[in-house]
Enzyme design. Structure first.
Site, short mmCIF file in Angstrom:
data_model
loop_
_atom_site.label_atom_id
_atom_site.label_comp_id
_atom_site.label_asym_id
_atom_site.label_seq_id
_atom_site.Cartn_x
_atom_site.Cartn_y
_atom_site.Cartn_z
N GLU A 79 0.83 -1.22 0.00
CA GLU A 79 0.00 0.00 0.00
C GLU A 79 0.86 1.27 0.00
OE1 GLU A 79 -3.01 -0.42 3.05
OE2 GLU A 79 -4.17 -1.68 1.70
N GLU A 108 -6.30 -8.18 -1.27
CA GLU A 108 -6.74 -8.32 0.12
C GLU A 108 -8.23 -8.06 0.19
OE1 GLU A 108 -4.78 -5.78 2.95
OE2 GLU A 108 -2.81 -6.15 2.10
N TRP A 114 -10.68 -1.85 12.20
CA TRP A 114 -10.21 -0.47 12.28
C TRP A 114 -11.29 0.58 12.08
CZ3 TRP A 114 -11.33 0.83 7.32
CH2 TRP A 114 -11.15 -0.14 6.33
N GLU A 124 -3.46 -5.77 15.06
CA GLU A 124 -4.44 -6.44 14.19
C GLU A 124 -4.96 -7.76 14.76
OE1 GLU A 124 -2.45 -6.22 10.33
OE2 GLU A 124 -3.74 -4.50 9.87
#
Ligand code: GAL
Length: 671
Positions: free
Chosen positions: A149, A309, A317, A357
């Site tokens: 990303e 993904e 989040w 996470e």
């Protein structure tokens, strides 16, 4: 089709479990059970791959790649630049980004490296080449995944360190040659902002320059260019000993980097899709958002992309994170394939035990192994994809309509001051696209550089900036029979945000003369009648006059510009050009584009009207063979009538004239 399959699997982070061999064994056993045929390794593994500077430890990775290979599982291998190890930031603080306010970041998090820093580039190049040498020819490694990303940590899109400032100045010197040119392009005499030395130029900053919009746009261009250069460097490094293609995972509507530029450094496009399903009961807005993003990705190379993904259950989040309701996992996975993805990949395979996470959805939870609803949902996708793979091979969506979605236009229109400060380019584009989605008509998302030939209809909402050559291209598109739609606040400025003088660059094609633009408050909202029905004209209302011979399809009903055109149609050459002078609502866009679809002969693949919440998308090969995906985004059954005789792709079941879809169901048909 990469690796010969529709890929199914996702991010796998075994380095978090190296001291639990039983976990690693269970992983491979359950991957086979879930129909996983591909995993992505090494995305954030730098600290484990290079525990100290120049000392590589690749043994563990090799063992895992080999064990996966024995189980018939392919590997997408990542470069580790997405997150920096502490030894690196401690020894070379210059690798950490400097924010717009001049503060250098502290170590931690991820995506926060300076993409100009020579040290950073050197360290990344070295480990990438070492990975290429060791793994680049392994049989089950199929693709390079560059970094992660790119740009994801940016608040404003950039690193502002001295290396970046210098590179920016050099880039400007190459672009403009002289300061005179630059001052002209940026309208430098305004507020005495004339530059007399290249060293005076500094990136935009909250405590510095924010008012020279030409500078802002050039800075954003430079940031994209610099990141593309970094990505190109990584691509060359991984290809040094390997012929494999390379990708990087893009994000949804990511404003800070112009993906049309960055994509030139990649062989395959991939992206990470996290729609907010079940935010409200009506899933259509989210389905439209996801379909648009998939289509942006497909359109960049007009080729299949990879869904890199997606979450098998819920992310962690957002303020609140609903689980996927039954059916939604299959439907959202099929939606990606429907719009051109050759994969359904997840973040991630197994939930980590600690840190940020640990509660992010994954195929495997902290408990219950394969005995979970999520695991069963994933396994169903794993069973279905191989049934479609053969018929999907060599196919892609081939829309006859396109929507203009251009990053530079996005930056410019949202940076500009007046007539409104709350312009939202993406929302505007989505409200136009939604009319296409609801009608089941595919659209490509193209930028101003794209060829328009081959499309019947091109819509360019809020197309504020016209780059050199663009107006001529649109003119010849319409002249040759194309249908073009554009709106208020279009054709205003050139590529450095200087207003066009004299007239709108497409005045002849549109057949209108533009006068003023009103940005009224809510109490002054206007309205108009289109085909006998009333619709709102609000927020942005251009006041224009129609030239002779132009059909005025709707006019304002209120205020001092009552009677001025809102919707115009102009025949130009063999084609037609439409101008929408005001922002309206979804009902209007549905009605307006519905009429255009009829006039241009655009149809959905089922050639019938689709009920609300249902859409369709078609992928075909060069002979026209392929698949039609019919998707119901309603949480209740629906019936699509008037479909004619159709055959289900996986089962051969025949539908005679109508198709019943269950709640959140996707039916796939042969073409
Ligand atoms: C993506 C990222 C992944 C993971 C995921 C969680 O943006 O690439 O590494 O953090 O989000 O949703």
């Amino acid at each position: 089709m990469l690796g010969g399959h529709l890929l199914h699997g996702g991010d796998y982070n075994p380095e978090q479990w190296l001291d639990c061999p039983e976990v690693l064994e269970e992983d491979i056993r359950l991957m086979k059970e879930a129909g996983v045929n591909c995993v992505t390794l090494g995305v954030f593994s730098w600290a484990v791959l290079e525990p100290e500077e120049g000392v590589y430890d690749f043994e563990w990775l090799e063992e895992i790649i080999d064990n996966l290979g024995k189980a018939g599982i392919q590997v997408i291998l990542a470069t580790p630049s997405g997150a920096m190890p502490h030894w690196l930031t401690q020894k070379y603080p210059e690798v950490m980004q400097v924010r717009a306010d001049g503060q250098r970041n502290l170590p931690g998090k991820r995506h926060n490296f300076c993409y100009t820093s020579p040290v950073m580039r050197e360290k990344v190049r070295a480990i990438d080449e070492a990975l290429s040498k060791r793994f680049g020819r392994k049989e089950n490694v199929i693709l390079w995944h560059i970094s992660n990303e790119l740009g994801g940590n940016f608040s404003d899109g950039a690193c502002h360190c001295e290396h970046c400032q210098e590179a920016f100045r050099r880039w400007l010197q190459e672009k403009y040659g002289t300061l005179e040119e630059l001052n002209h392009a940026w309208w430098g005499r305004f507020w005495s902002h004339v530059y007399t030395d290249w060293e005076q130029i500094h990136s935009p900053a909250p405590h510095g320059e924010t008012t020279v919009t030409g500078l802002e746009i050039d800075w954003r261009r430079f940031v994209t260019e610099q990141m593309s250069d970094f990505c190109g460097m990584e691509r060359r490094a991984v290809k040094k000993y390997s012929g494999l293609p390379a990708t990087t995972n893009f994000m949804s509507f990511f404003k800070n980097l112009d993906y049309h530029r960055l994509q030139k450094e990649l062989d395959i496009i991939s992206w990470d899709s996290y729609p907010f399903w079940h935010r409200i009961k009506d899933e259509v807005p989210e389905a439209v958002w996801a379909a648009a993003n998939h289509s942006v990705m497909r359109s960049m190379k007009r080729a299949p992309f990879l869904l890199m993904e997606s979450v098998p259950s819920a992310v962690n989040w957002r303020e609140y994170n609903p689980l996927k309701r039954p059916g939604m996992h299959m439907l959202s996975s099929m939606q990606a394939v429907a719009h051109g993805s050759d994969s359904v990949l997840y973040f991630q395979w197994r939930k980590g035990r600690g840190a940020y996470e640990k509660f992010h959805g994954a195929v495997l939870d902290h408990r219950n192994g394969g005995n979970t609803r999520t695991f069963r949902d994933v396994s169903e996708v794993g069973e279905r994809l191989p049934l479609l793979a053969k018929k999907a091979a060599g196919t892609v969506n081939r829309p006859k309509a396109a929507i203009l979605f251009d990053w530079e236009n996005w930056w410019a229109v949202e940076d500009t001051t007046g007539p409104r400060l709350d312009l939202d380019y993406v929302q505007c584009v989505l409200s136009h696209y939604r009319a296409f989605w609801e009608a089941g008509i595919e659209a490509d998302f193209i930028n101003m550089d794209a060829e328009l030939d081959g499309y019947k209809l091109v819509s360019a909402p809020l197309n504020y900036m016209y780059r050199a050559g663009y107006a001529e291209k649109v003119r010849s598109f319409v002249e040759n029979g194309g249908t073009f739609v554009t709106t208020y606040f279009s054709g205003e400025v050139n590529e450095t945000d200087l207003c066009f003088l004299g007239r709108h660059p497409l005045e002849d094609v549109l057949g209108i003369g533009t006068e003023e633009i009103d940005a009224p408050g809510e109490e002054f909202a206007n309205r108009f009648l289109y085909c006998g029905k009333e619709y709102p004209a609000a927020r942005m209302c251009a006041i224009v006059h129609a030239k002779e011979g132009v059909s005025v399809l709707a006019s304002y009903e209120e205020d001092f510009y009552r009677g001025c055109p809102v919707v115009t149609e102009n025949a130009y050459g063999k084609g037609q050009a439409y101008f929408l002078a005001a922002e309206s609502d979804q009902d209007f866009y549905r009605a307006f584009y519905g009429d255009l679809f009829q006039k241009t002969g655009l149809e959905n693949p089922l050639r019938t009207e689709l009920p609300y919440g249902v859409t369709a998308a078609e992928r075909t090969d060069e002979d026209g063979k392929g698949l039609v995906f019919v998707m119901n985004f309603r949480n209740e059954p629906v019936k699509v009538e008037g479909t004619g005789r159709r055959t289900e792709a996986e089962t051969g079941k025949v539908f005679e004239g109508e198709i019943e879809l269950g709640a959140f169901e996707c039916v796939v048909l042969d073409v």
